[in-house]
Design a protein around this motif. Sequence first.
Motif, PDB file in Angstrom:
ATOM      1  N   GLY A  99      39.548 -33.491  14.733  1.00  0.00           N
ATOM      2  CA  GLY A  99      39.464 -32.082  14.345  1.00  0.00           C
ATOM      3  C   GLY A  99      40.844 -31.563  14.020  1.00  0.00           C
ATOM      4  O   GLY A  99      41.861 -32.239  14.256  1.00  0.00           O
ATOM      5  N   GLN A 100      40.917 -30.376  13.444  1.00  0.00           N
ATOM      6  CA  GLN A 100      42.192 -29.792  13.073  1.00  0.00           C
ATOM      7  C   GLN A 100      42.098 -28.266  13.057  1.00  0.00           C
ATOM      8  O   GLN A 100      41.018 -27.706  12.934  1.00  0.00           O
ATOM      9  CB  GLN A 100      42.664 -30.276  11.703  1.00  0.00           C
ATOM     10  N   GLU A 101      43.263 -27.636  13.195  1.00  0.00           N
ATOM     11  CA  GLU A 101      43.352 -26.178  13.117  1.00  0.00           C
ATOM     12  C   GLU A 101      44.628 -25.839  12.356  1.00  0.00           C
ATOM     13  O   GLU A 101      45.738 -26.204  12.760  1.00  0.00           O
ATOM     14  CB  GLU A 101      43.377 -25.557  14.518  1.00  0.00           C
ATOM     15  N   TYR A 102      44.479 -25.133  11.221  1.00  0.00           N
ATOM     16  CA  TYR A 102      45.609 -24.800  10.366  1.00  0.00           C
ATOM     17  C   TYR A 102      46.201 -23.450  10.739  1.00  0.00           C
ATOM     18  O   TYR A 102      45.488 -22.531  11.143  1.00  0.00           O
ATOM     19  CB  TYR A 102      45.180 -24.747   8.896  1.00  0.00           C
ATOM     20  N   THR A 103      47.523 -23.324  10.591  1.00  0.00           N
ATOM     21  CA  THR A 103      48.141 -22.008  10.713  1.00  0.00           C
ATOM     22  C   THR A 103      47.827 -21.201   9.470  1.00  0.00           C
ATOM     23  O   THR A 103      47.406 -21.732   8.444  1.00  0.00           O
ATOM     24  CB  THR A 103      49.668 -22.120  10.868  1.00  0.00           C
TER      25      THR A 103
END
Length: 610
Positions: free
Chosen positions: A31-35
């Motif tokens: 998974g990932q979370e972008y600024t």
Amino acid sequence: MDGERNSYGIVYDLSTKKAKVTSTLPKDRDGQEYTVNNNHTAILKGNNIEIIKSDGTKIVVTKDTVDGIVNGGSAVHRNEFGINKGMWWSPDDKKLLYYRKDESMVSKYPLPQWDTRVATIKDIRYPMAGMKSEEVTLHIFDTETQKSIQIQSGEPKEQYLTIVTWDPSGKFVYVGVLNRGQNHLKLNKYDAQTGEFVSTLFEETSDSWVEPQEALVFLPNNPNQFIYQTDKDGFNQLYLYDTQGKLIKNLGFNDVIVTNFQGFDDKGSKAYYIGATNNGMERHLFEVDLKSGKTIQLTKANGTHHASVNGSGEYILDIYSNLNTANIVQVINKKNNKTENLISAANPFTGKVDLPKIEFKEFTSADGKTPLNARITYPTNFDPNKKYPVMVYLYGGSHAQLVTDRWLGGVGYFDMYMAQNGYIVFTMDNRGSDARGRDFTRVTHRNLGEAEMADQMVGIDYLKSLPYVDVENMGIFGWSFGGFMTSSLMTKHNDIFKAAVAGGPVMDWKYYEVMYGERYMDTPEENPEGYEKTSILDKADKLKGNLLIIHGAQDPFVVQQHSMDFVQKAIEAGKQVDYFLYPTHEHNVIGKDRIHMYEKIAKYFDLYLK
């Protein structure tokens, strides 16, 4: 963006019409979370977090190696309480807030794997109602100092941390702290620099349960005010608070239930949301003035609307359908209500499939107080002078609604297939289901299935009164909570249905997990009478008719023990039960195997009802 290859974060500049790669993400991430400005990307690798910077360098955030400790994942509190992510970037993109879940003390539950010559075991952590639950904390990682601090959410360790929200200043974090009993919520404010508790803005209690679902939404032009959603006054609606916890205004409108908050206009003076209306049958777009509280319904045509307003508040993009309208896409001028039609979709089945007649019905709940929505799908070429077998399809549990005014009334293709093959198909949303308000749901507390069955019996009695219903050939089908309802009706009202299919059924709530199970039933120690009444295991001797149980062998939600224990009880009682297992599937049978499943169900009903 699949798991087999590297993925890329890409920003497209509308002014220069050029795209820029801002990050390269490894294929083995979970998974990932972008600024916001895309200069950092937090990724999940196994049970830990790494940050990939725009220059390609990496920061390791966590290094936990203990089995059962998970950082940054969304599967916290088993995704109850509206939880759909486990990481949040601060407004300035410099700090990462994340969940740390410690389930090392939670009982392991074995799932047999059949893909080797000697079967193996895959263990999952599964906290059953009344048993030891996971311990969750929140942490903040500073990308500049590369140090972490813990939010001091306090004791007891078994509590739920929900509706996690950054303050627009980035100086504070707001967390809904819910007790394990799920009847007392505190909205707490914490210092993002130290993690220390600052204050409790307000508390919410209930004699049944409190169920936060949506994070706070701060006003774009006032960082000291936010919108909070709750059904504490009867219907899930919007409430405007300040950051000291003072209620400024109740923004609710009549009995409209907010289902999807849409945001604000450019001035930040008005808010928009989709709300359930007409006893939950329809969805419409609403506008509320934040200062006066004046609310306007912006969509008018009956049906289910997916609509939004442009930033200036001048135009509405409206996409909707209803029972007899496949899909309409239109733009509405808010000032003069003029409409420009973009798409009017034709019936896609015309000339291909002979659609059965679908009709909405309304009944009154078993307590004589509440309207219930239902749907009948008639056999193709229906003749009221003939008699037809019936398939009742139901769910009946919380957070689900099967009957709404949308294209075909929400009828699924399997329902349609059964109608085309000569069945009357009936579905009703009983008390306990979604989009009808707090009291409609809370009536099930500590007695799951009881009020729900009583309501279903209202619809069943109606069916039995119809001259074209073959009352000797009625069947019932449900999955998950619907499987529980099906099994309950086959044992507690055992003279109605000749055949039934229960998929992934809960047979005893003491086998179900903590977060969902204890919300509705409390613990087995607190509610022994309720657990005994709702269990189907000790009622196997009451089974009549033909029951097919279907289960996924890898089900991590309703573990296979439910159905296996019921089968054993049926054997001991001398009752015959049909059983079918999908060895590689979890709670739902998906992919091409789903066709196999529906074929099996259809043949089962044909065998006994025709």
